[in-house]
Design a protein around this motif. Structure first.
Motif, PDB file in Angstrom:
ATOM      1  N   UNK A 144       0.814  -1.214   0.000  1.00  0.00           N
ATOM      2  CA  UNK A 144       0.000   0.000   0.000  1.00  0.00           C
ATOM      3  C   UNK A 144       0.851   1.269   0.000  1.00  0.00           C
ATOM      4  N   UNK A 145       2.065   1.179   0.560  1.00  0.00           N
ATOM      5  CA  UNK A 145       2.919   2.368   0.635  1.00  0.00           C
ATOM      6  C   UNK A 145       3.781   2.557  -0.610  1.00  0.00           C
ATOM      7  N   UNK A 146       3.756   1.589  -1.528  1.00  0.00           N
ATOM      8  CA  UNK A 146       4.523   1.725  -2.766  1.00  0.00           C
ATOM      9  C   UNK A 146       4.019   2.942  -3.534  1.00  0.00           C
ATOM     10  N   UNK A 147       4.937   3.626  -4.213  1.00  0.00           N
ATOM     11  CA  UNK A 147       4.579   4.869  -4.903  1.00  0.00           C
ATOM     12  C   UNK A 147       4.382   4.645  -6.394  1.00  0.00           C
ATOM     13  N   UNK A 148       3.447   5.386  -6.970  1.00  0.00           N
ATOM     14  CA  UNK A 148       3.212   5.336  -8.410  1.00  0.00           C
ATOM     15  C   UNK A 148       2.953   6.757  -8.918  1.00  0.00           C
ATOM     16  N   UNK A 149       3.485   7.060 -10.055  1.00  0.00           N
ATOM     17  CA  UNK A 149       3.292   8.374 -10.672  1.00  0.00           C
ATOM     18  C   UNK A 149       1.939   8.408 -11.382  1.00  0.00           C
ATOM     19  N   UNK A 150       1.168   9.453 -11.149  1.00  0.00           N
ATOM     20  CA  UNK A 150      -0.123   9.629 -11.812  1.00  0.00           C
ATOM     21  C   UNK A 150      -0.033  10.835 -12.731  1.00  0.00           C
ATOM     22  N   UNK A 151      -0.213  10.606 -14.028  1.00  0.00           N
ATOM     23  CA  UNK A 151      -0.235  11.693 -15.009  1.00  0.00           C
ATOM     24  C   UNK A 151      -1.689  12.049 -15.282  1.00  0.00           C
ATOM     25  N   UNK A 152      -2.013  13.331 -15.167  1.00  0.00           N
ATOM     26  CA  UNK A 152      -3.408  13.771 -15.215  1.00  0.00           C
ATOM     27  C   UNK A 152      -3.657  14.641 -16.439  1.00  0.00           C
ATOM     28  N   UNK A 153      -4.618  14.223 -17.261  1.00  0.00           N
ATOM     29  CA  UNK A 153      -5.081  15.034 -18.384  1.00  0.00           C
ATOM     30  C   UNK A 153      -6.283  15.823 -17.876  1.00  0.00           C
ATOM     31  N   UNK A 154      -6.132  17.150 -17.804  1.00  0.00           N
ATOM     32  CA  UNK A 154      -7.161  17.990 -17.189  1.00  0.00           C
ATOM     33  C   UNK A 154      -8.381  18.156 -18.104  1.00  0.00           C
ATOM     34  N   UNK A 155      -9.504  18.492 -17.493  1.00  0.00           N
ATOM     35  CA  UNK A 155     -10.759  18.646 -18.237  1.00  0.00           C
ATOM     36  C   UNK A 155     -10.715  19.800 -19.232  1.00  0.00           C
ATOM     37  N   UNK A 156      -9.785  20.737 -19.029  1.00  0.00           N
ATOM     38  CA  UNK A 156      -9.677  21.871 -19.959  1.00  0.00           C
ATOM     39  C   UNK A 156      -9.121  21.443 -21.313  1.00  0.00           C
ATOM     40  N   UNK A 157      -8.569  20.236 -21.376  1.00  0.00           N
ATOM     41  CA  UNK A 157      -7.996  19.748 -22.617  1.00  0.00           C
ATOM     42  C   UNK A 157      -9.084  19.555 -23.661  1.00  0.00           C
ATOM     43  N   UNK A 158      -8.687  19.601 -24.933  1.00  0.00           N
ATOM     44  CA  UNK A 158      -9.610  19.307 -26.027  1.00  0.00           C
ATOM     45  C   UNK A 158     -10.132  17.881 -25.855  1.00  0.00           C
ATOM     46  N   UNK A 159     -11.416  17.657 -26.161  1.00  0.00           N
ATOM     47  CA  UNK A 159     -12.017  16.337 -25.956  1.00  0.00           C
ATOM     48  C   UNK A 159     -11.259  15.234 -26.677  1.00  0.00           C
ATOM     49  N   UNK A 160     -10.815  15.526 -27.882  1.00  0.00           N
ATOM     50  CA  UNK A 160     -10.129  14.508 -28.668  1.00  0.00           C
ATOM     51  C   UNK A 160      -8.778  14.131 -28.065  1.00  0.00           C
ATOM     52  N   UNK A 161      -8.251  14.980 -27.158  1.00  0.00           N
ATOM     53  CA  UNK A 161      -6.952  14.695 -26.542  1.00  0.00           C
ATOM     54  C   UNK A 161      -7.015  13.421 -25.719  1.00  0.00           C
ATOM     55  N   UNK A 162      -8.146  13.169 -25.052  1.00  0.00           N
ATOM     56  CA  UNK A 162      -8.298  11.957 -24.264  1.00  0.00           C
ATOM     57  C   UNK A 162      -8.220  10.726 -25.166  1.00  0.00           C
ATOM     58  N   UNK A 163      -8.919  10.819 -26.284  1.00  0.00           N
ATOM     59  CA  UNK A 163      -8.896   9.717 -27.246  1.00  0.00           C
ATOM     60  C   UNK A 163      -7.479   9.508 -27.765  1.00  0.00           C
ATOM     61  N   UNK A 164      -6.828  10.601 -28.138  1.00  0.00           N
ATOM     62  CA  UNK A 164      -5.478  10.533 -28.712  1.00  0.00           C
ATOM     63  C   UNK A 164      -4.498   9.919 -27.716  1.00  0.00           C
ATOM     64  N   UNK A 165      -4.583  10.337 -26.461  1.00  0.00           N
ATOM     65  CA  UNK A 165      -3.672   9.824 -25.441  1.00  0.00           C
ATOM     66  C   UNK A 165      -3.898   8.332 -25.224  1.00  0.00           C
ATOM     67  N   UNK A 166      -5.149   7.940 -25.058  1.00  0.00           N
ATOM     68  CA  UNK A 166      -5.451   6.524 -24.837  1.00  0.00           C
ATOM     69  C   UNK A 166      -4.970   5.688 -26.019  1.00  0.00           C
TER      70      UNK A 166
END
Length: 368
Positions: A144-166
């Motif tokens: 549970x204490x192991x660390x992981x980096x979380x990269x966040x695509x904010x809601x202000x991004x263009x909608x297609x950016x989510x698709x492109x990233x995935x």
């Protein structure tokens, strides 16, 4: 527009943030519904127990975990974009994975590894009861204490950016098909549209005429075919554009178009494949050798016949059933005598060339 201007414009479409979190914090976010794994996306959780064990072993041994990517919606809730296999493995291990997939999988029982052979048969278990098959409270806390980096695509991004990233994160060495990638993003853009698309891909006339196998159904081939049908009608194909890029663009445009007439288009879809089934049955979309239809499903025939019937659905519908069936069957035979079709439907023809040449043929060729 110059290259530097294009870069500036593209960068404005993507707004990101990121920081490290503990595995325990991520588990709690999921339990509190502040980290969402969509059920459609969750079905793509495919790691076998050996890969799951190797991942848990990496956490235990302190090997850094690759970052996960999330999309932060307007309510601040995170939607998982990349990291499904890793996050789901952790949640299955701790017993926190929710939904039908969790019921199918049951508790995660680890295998022995080269470095940690004593992991064999171990599971999370209730730390208070110190079960013999449990990994123990100390190891639970360490995980549970192991660390992981979380990269966040904010809601202000263009909608297609989510698709492109995935898409970019999941089409390299991944086992996902292009349509599975498309499904996962479409459902987050417009769940109603996604459900509607899947329902039509299960239409009995459509399934019969396209001759889908269990393997193709599992790979979402039927959903992609249904998408192609609707896309060809709603989004003009741009010559030279890669077929999958075209479908990516088309599904975003249709899913986000509040004026897209799903009921009307669905009715045309149902009539189109009902009439094709009545005329050709399982012979639809196959090669005509001058005597009979045979062989496998051909995309080029599907694109011309299905699109052509749909574009002329009013006139075709007005014909009496016998005459309507004869008309469609004759057109399917005559297609193999058409010089343009035979020239641009061969195995060596690129999909981009085929679409740009054959889609304009469809409407005129199937006109009563």
């Amino acid at each position: 527009m110059s290259l530097s201007d294009e870069i500036k414009t593209a960068r404005k479409q993507v707004v990101t943030d990121g920081y490290e979190m503990s595995v325990g914090e991520i588990i709690n976010l999921y339990k509190e519904n502040e980290l969402i794994i969509d059920p459609v996306f969750q079905r793509l959780f495919r790691w076998d127990d050996e890969r799951k064990t190797r991942f848990i072993e990496s956490i235990i041994l302190g090997i850094p975990i690759p970052p996960i990517f999330v999309f932060q919606n307007e309510n601040g809730v995170w939607e998982l974009i990349d990291g499904l296999q890793r996050i789901s493995t952790i949640l299955q291990l701790t017993g926190d994975l929710k939904g039908e997939r969790a019921d199918e999988l049951g508790p995660l029982v680890l295998n022995g590894t080269r470095f940690l052979p004593s992991l064999d048969g171990k599971k999370w278990s209730d730390s208070k009861h110190n079960a013999k098959d449990g990994i123990g409270q100390a190891l639970q806390i360490e995980i549970k204490r192991a660390r992981v980096r979380v990269e966040i695509l904010k809601s202000e991004s263009d909608t297609s950016a989510k698709f492109e990233l995935f898409q970019r994160l999941n089409t390299g060495g991944s086992s996902l098909t292009p349509q599975e990638v498309r499904n996962s993003i479409t459902v987050s853009l417009n769940p109603k549209f996604y459900k509607w698309l899947v329902e039509h891909s299960e239409n009995r006339h459509f399934v019969k005429t396209t001759g889908q196998t269990t393997v193709s159904l599992d790979a979402q081939a039927g959903v992609e075919l249904a998408l192609r049908f609707f896309a060809f009608r709603a989004v003009p194909y741009t010559a030279g554009l890669d077929v999958h890029e075209y479908l990516d663009d088309a599904v975003i445009k249709m899913a986000q178009n509040q004026n897209y007439k799903m009921q009307e288009e669905g009715s045309i879809f149902n009539d189109t494949f009902k009439y094709i089934d009545e005329a050709l049955g399982t012979s639809a979309f196959k090669r005509w050798d001058g005597k009979r239809f045979s062989g496998k499903f051909l995309m080029s025939v599907f694109e011309v016949i299905a699109t052509g019937v749909s574009k002329n659905i009013v006139e075709i519908k007005s014909l009496k059933e016998e005459k309507r069936s004869d008309f469609i069957k004759t057109a399917a035979k005559n297609l193999w005598s058409d010089e343009k079709f035979t020239r641009y439907s061969g195995a060596g023809v690129r999909g981009t060339t085929r679409l740009s040449r054959l889609l304009p043929l469809a409407e005129t060729f199937l006109k009563p």
